[in-house]
Design a protein around this motif. Structure first.
Motif, PDB file in Angstrom:
ATOM      1  N   MET A 181       0.774  -1.332  -0.065  1.00 44.73           N
ATOM      2  CA  MET A 181       0.043   0.070   0.051  1.00 44.73           C
ATOM      3  C   MET A 181       0.947   1.290   0.000  1.00 44.73           C
ATOM      4  SD  MET A 181      -2.886   1.351   2.891  1.00 44.73           S
ATOM      5  CE  MET A 181      -3.877  -0.397   2.520  1.00 44.73           C
ATOM      6  N   ALA A 182       0.668   2.173  -0.813  1.00 45.67           N
ATOM      7  CA  ALA A 182       1.364   3.491  -0.989  1.00 45.67           C
ATOM      8  C   ALA A 182       1.183   4.182   0.278  1.00 45.67           C
ATOM      9  CB  ALA A 182       0.799   4.269  -2.013  1.00 45.67           C
ATOM     10  N   GLN A 183       2.518   5.048   0.713  1.00 52.05           N
ATOM     11  CA  GLN A 183       2.450   5.826   2.023  1.00 52.05           C
ATOM     12  C   GLN A 183       1.474   6.890   1.893  1.00 52.05           C
ATOM     13  OE1 GLN A 183       4.018   4.965   4.691  1.00 52.05           O
ATOM     14  NE2 GLN A 183       3.135   6.595   5.813  1.00 52.05           N
ATOM     15  N   ARG A 184       0.410   6.905   2.553  1.00 51.34           N
ATOM     16  CA  ARG A 184      -0.582   8.304   2.416  1.00 51.34           C
ATOM     17  C   ARG A 184       0.231   9.506   2.979  1.00 51.34           C
ATOM     18  NH1 ARG A 184      -5.030   4.785   4.373  1.00 51.34           N
ATOM     19  NH2 ARG A 184      -6.160   4.097   2.461  1.00 51.34           N
ATOM     20  N   LYS A 185      -0.029  10.371   2.416  1.00 54.02           N
ATOM     21  CA  LYS A 185       0.702  11.864   2.531  1.00 54.02           C
ATOM     22  C   LYS A 185       0.076  12.224   4.167  1.00 54.02           C
ATOM     23  CE  LYS A 185       0.327  14.656  -0.842  1.00 54.02           C
ATOM     24  NZ  LYS A 185      -0.010  15.654  -1.639  1.00 54.02           N
ATOM     25  N   PRO A 186       1.047  12.717   5.058  1.00 53.03           N
ATOM     26  CA  PRO A 186       0.685  13.309   6.381  1.00 53.03           C
ATOM     27  C   PRO A 186      -0.035  14.688   6.165  1.00 53.03           C
ATOM     28  CG  PRO A 186       3.148  13.829   5.891  1.00 53.03           C
ATOM     29  CD  PRO A 186       2.580  13.087   4.578  1.00 53.03           C
ATOM     30  N   PHE A 187      -1.062  15.138   7.077  1.00 51.42           N
ATOM     31  CA  PHE A 187      -1.607  16.183   7.161  1.00 51.42           C
ATOM     32  C   PHE A 187      -1.773  16.658   8.470  1.00 51.42           C
ATOM     33  CE2 PHE A 187      -4.417  12.469   7.441  1.00 51.42           C
ATOM     34  CZ  PHE A 187      -5.385  12.773   8.519  1.00 51.42           C
ATOM     35  N   ASN A 188      -2.193  17.858   8.477  1.00 52.09           N
ATOM     36  CA  ASN A 188      -2.648  18.748   9.760  1.00 52.09           C
ATOM     37  C   ASN A 188      -3.962  18.674   9.998  1.00 52.09           C
ATOM     38  OD1 ASN A 188       0.169  19.087  10.131  1.00 52.09           O
ATOM     39  ND2 ASN A 188      -0.089  21.183   8.656  1.00 52.09           N
ATOM     40  N   ILE A 189      -4.462  18.867  11.142  1.00 48.68           N
ATOM     41  CA  ILE A 189      -5.836  19.079  11.700  1.00 48.68           C
ATOM     42  C   ILE A 189      -5.987  20.438  12.112  1.00 48.68           C
ATOM     43  CG2 ILE A 189      -7.838  18.227  13.300  1.00 48.68           C
ATOM     44  CD1 ILE A 189      -6.513  15.388  12.876  1.00 48.68           C
ATOM     45  N   VAL A 190      -7.351  21.069  11.837  1.00 46.15           N
ATOM     46  CA  VAL A 190      -7.544  22.457  12.478  1.00 46.15           C
ATOM     47  C   VAL A 190      -8.757  22.450  13.155  1.00 46.15           C
ATOM     48  CG1 VAL A 190      -7.741  23.578  10.452  1.00 46.15           C
ATOM     49  CG2 VAL A 190      -7.466  24.830  12.248  1.00 46.15           C
ATOM     50  N   ILE A 191      -8.992  22.821  14.257  1.00 44.27           N
ATOM     51  CA  ILE A 191     -10.314  23.145  14.872  1.00 44.27           C
ATOM     52  C   ILE A 191     -10.408  24.466  15.539  1.00 44.27           C
ATOM     53  CG2 ILE A 191     -10.810  20.740  15.280  1.00 44.27           C
ATOM     54  CD1 ILE A 191      -9.832  20.949  18.329  1.00 44.27           C
ATOM     55  N   ILE A 192     -11.471  24.951  15.732  1.00 52.84           N
ATOM     56  CA  ILE A 192     -11.583  26.376  16.459  1.00 52.84           C
ATOM     57  C   ILE A 192     -11.739  26.263  17.843  1.00 52.84           C
ATOM     58  CG2 ILE A 192     -12.867  28.459  16.413  1.00 52.84           C
ATOM     59  CD1 ILE A 192     -11.342  28.023  13.710  1.00 52.84           C
ATOM     60  N   GLY A 193     -10.971  27.060  18.732  1.00 52.84           N
ATOM     61  CA  GLY A 193     -11.237  27.071  20.090  1.00 52.84           C
ATOM     62  C   GLY A 193     -11.099  28.444  20.493  1.00 52.84           C
ATOM     63  N   GLN A 194     -12.136  28.831  21.183  1.00 55.18           N
ATOM     64  CA  GLN A 194     -12.378  30.224  21.910  1.00 55.18           C
ATOM     65  C   GLN A 194     -13.173  30.215  23.228  1.00 55.18           C
ATOM     66  OE1 GLN A 194     -14.553  31.763  18.589  1.00 55.18           O
ATOM     67  NE2 GLN A 194     -15.676  32.818  19.779  1.00 55.18           N
ATOM     68  N   ALA A 195     -12.819  31.338  23.942  1.00 54.09           N
ATOM     69  CA  ALA A 195     -13.830  31.292  25.228  1.00 54.09           C
ATOM     70  C   ALA A 195     -15.017  30.868  25.162  1.00 54.09           C
ATOM     71  CB  ALA A 195     -13.428  32.811  25.879  1.00 54.09           C
ATOM     72  N   GLY A 196     -15.481  30.152  26.179  1.00 54.10           N
ATOM     73  CA  GLY A 196     -16.855  29.584  26.279  1.00 54.10           C
ATOM     74  C   GLY A 196     -16.870  28.048  25.710  1.00 54.10           C
ATOM     75  N   ARG A 197     -18.185  27.753  25.070  1.00 56.17           N
ATOM     76  CA  ARG A 197     -18.177  26.324  24.818  1.00 56.17           C
ATOM     77  C   ARG A 197     -17.184  25.788  23.784  1.00 56.17           C
ATOM     78  NH1 ARG A 197     -20.785  24.425  20.016  1.00 56.17           N
ATOM     79  NH2 ARG A 197     -21.306  26.673  19.563  1.00 56.17           N
ATOM     80  N   LEU A 198     -16.584  26.462  22.929  1.00 57.29           N
ATOM     81  CA  LEU A 198     -15.871  25.930  21.928  1.00 57.29           C
ATOM     82  C   LEU A 198     -14.547  25.482  22.603  1.00 57.29           C
ATOM     83  CD1 LEU A 198     -16.030  28.014  18.572  1.00 57.29           C
ATOM     84  CD2 LEU A 198     -17.326  25.898  19.351  1.00 57.29           C
TER      85      LEU A 198
END
Length: 330
Positions: free
Chosen positions: A1-18
């Motif tokens: 199986m070919a090596q899959r390309k690495p990737f980054n993850i982004v989520i949003i965080g700010q004061a309060g619920r998130l």
């Protein structure tokens, strides 16, 4: 199986619920996807003229949790949207990510439930979540119709409308036209994707096509622009093999009462396992919905109200039943 390309993850965080949802996302990623080799960014908008209150995460317990879970806090400036349209955070945050590195954006109210590195992403063919309803547009009695509305948008940006359509669906049916939930999306370069996303969204907002007069842009603007962006980069509804995201690998739960009402036993198991360690619990229990739903058993009471194999088709019916039993929280 070919090596899959690495990737980054982004989520949003700010004061309060998130900030609490972001911490729970990070905990679920480390628990369920030990093979993930990329970086996890929690993008936080800086204080500025577009925010009445400082949106930055300053809760020391949450910040320590991010650090221990290997989540990198990534401040970014709000130059376009800010408090008037907080969904725009997912657009502006992209420009703060490493240029030229593949990315996956997730809404913070998501749990990772299986190995993320197994997902067969093709970052040169972007896509997004198909777990959605026909929330936009809502054609008026005297027109224009849904096809005219979408055609005007594709024409605005010089895109081929015909190739975006699902010919298996009848004319006028919302599923014929490319439409996504923006709960996740991905691409090859966050700067190219984010620049185009911002360009399309601001063009629609600031110079509304006449066909869109009478249509609501709030909260739908990101989901109006997103399919146009994806189509412009050669992606689409079939670019990602089904069954992974919004399936065995991730769950966009949105609100904790809805999670307990309708998600799988596996999702409940992951939620309660990742929230259990004392060093995580002491932070998450300071957020009332998590405290009551997860730690004090209110979630189990919500779950008992429904047959998960025979749920009401309309979300509003689910919400109303939870509320009538005094168990709703958000």
């Amino acid at each position: 199986m070919a090596q899959r390309k690495p990737f980054n993850i982004v989520i949003i965080g700010q004061a309060g619920r998130l900030q609490y949802e972001a911490a729970l996302f990070a905990a679920s990623l480390r628990h369920s996807a030990p093979g993930f080799q990329g970086r996890l960014f929690v993008a936080t908008p800086r204080a500025g003229s577009l925010w009445q209150k400082d949106p930055q995460v300053r809760n020391r317990g949450v910040l320590e949790l991010f650090e221990r879970l290997g989540a990198e806090v990534l401040p970014f400036d709000s130059r376009i949207f800010g408090e008037s349209y907080p969904y725009g955070n997912k657009i502006e945050a992209l420009m703060a990510l490493p240029k030229g590195e593949p990315f996956v954006f997730f809404d913070s109210d998501t749990l990772i439930t299986d190995e993320l590195s197994d997902v067969p992403f093709d970052f040169d063919r972007p896509s997004a979540s198909l777990r959605c309803e026909g929330t936009w547009p809502k054609p008026t009695l005297y027109g224009p119709g849904i096809e005219q509305i979408w055609a005007a948008l594709y024409d605005r940006f010089g895109l081929d409308f015909a190739t975006s359509q699902d010919r298996w669906q009848p004319d006028g049916h919302w599923r014929r036209y490319l439409y996504f939930n923006a709960g996740f999306f991905y691409g090859a370069c966050p700067h190219r994707f984010g620049t185009r996303f911002a360009e399309y969204a601001t063009s629609i907002r600031d110079d509304l096509p006449v066909e869109l007069v009478g249509q609501s842009l709030n909260p739908w603007l990101d989901q109006i622009a997103l399919p146009l962006v994806i189509h412009s980069f050669g992606g689409g509804r079939e670019a990602l093999v089904p069954g992974y995201l919004d399936g065995k690998t991730s769950c966009h739960y949105r609100l904790f009462p809805l999670l307990y009402a309708r998600e799988s036993d596996r999702v409940i198991e992951v939620l309660e396992e990742v929230a259990a360690p004392n060093w995580i619990k002491k932070v998450l229990k300071t957020y009332e919905p998590i405290k009551r739903m997860v730690y004090q058993g209110r979630g189990a009471k919500v779950r008992a109200l429904f047959d998960q194999d025979n749920l009401p088709r309309r979300e509003q019916v689910i919400r109303n039943r939870i509320k009538s039993n005094g168990l709703w929280m958000r």
